[in-house]
Design an enzyme around this catalytic site. Structure first.
Site, PDB file in Angstrom:
ATOM      1  N   ASP A  24       0.848  -1.192   0.000  1.00 41.17           N
ATOM      2  CA  ASP A  24       0.000   0.000   0.000  1.00 41.17           C
ATOM      3  C   ASP A  24       0.887   1.247   0.000  1.00 41.17           C
ATOM      4  OD1 ASP A  24       0.951   0.280   2.634  1.00 41.17           O
ATOM      5  OD2 ASP A  24      -0.935  -0.387   3.541  1.00 41.17           O
ATOM      6  N   TYR A  25       0.304   2.402   0.154  1.00 40.38           N
ATOM      7  CA  TYR A  25       1.052   3.664   0.113  1.00 40.38           C
ATOM      8  C   TYR A  25       2.095   3.778   1.228  1.00 40.38           C
ATOM      9  CZ  TYR A  25      -2.138   4.921   3.836  1.00 40.38           C
ATOM     10  OH  TYR A  25      -2.842   4.935   5.004  1.00 40.38           O
TER      11      TYR A  25
END
Length: 145
Positions: A24-25
């Site tokens: 994810d980010y």
């Protein structure tokens, strides 16, 4: 396909290097990536005993997931190398139960504990195959012995 393994079958190990697309980010592995790795490990386990998944599909058999659980123990980050350990833990009539635990390299405790249940179905009509193709039965027997 009714025979249950005595205890659990041996672990099959599938290595994965965590890429940016798996995270994810924040650089932590996205939950869907674990499912992809687990499926790849099951397919590789079948391949290790001579059953290509594509051949199973050509025989008119699919193995959909009917139950799945993940228990997260420790976050895995981009750049880690992991091992997906997979094994058939139980056979119950036509249901095929898999343990699939994910470890970071050189760790003793799993980062993710996974349990997956599959059932063989006819790919044309979606009905459960009470007698799966012999190739699948043979592969399962090899994986649990």
């Amino acid at each position: 396909m009714n025979a249950s393994p005595q205890g659990s079958s041996p672990w099959f190990e599938y290595p994965v290097w965590v890429q940016p697309c798996h995270t994810d980010y924040a650089g932590v592995v996205w939950h869907g990536s674990y499912l992809e790795w687990m499926e790849a490990a099951r397919i590789a386990a079948f391949r290790s005993v001579g059953l290509e998944y594509s051949a199973l599909v050509q025989l008119g058999c699919d193995l959909p997931v009917i139950d799945l659980s993940l228990r997260y123990q420790k976050a895995i980050r981009m750049g880690n190398e992991v091992i997906v350990k997979t094994r058939i833990s139980k056979l119950d009539k036509v249901r095929l139960f898999w343990d699939q635990d994910i470890f970071c390299i050189n760790t003793e405790k799993p980062c993710v504990l996974g349990r997956v249940t599959l059932v063989p179905v006819n790919s044309e009509n979606g009905r459960i195959l009470r007698t799966p193709p012999q190739a699948l039965q043979d592969a399962i027997h090899q994986l649990i012995s």
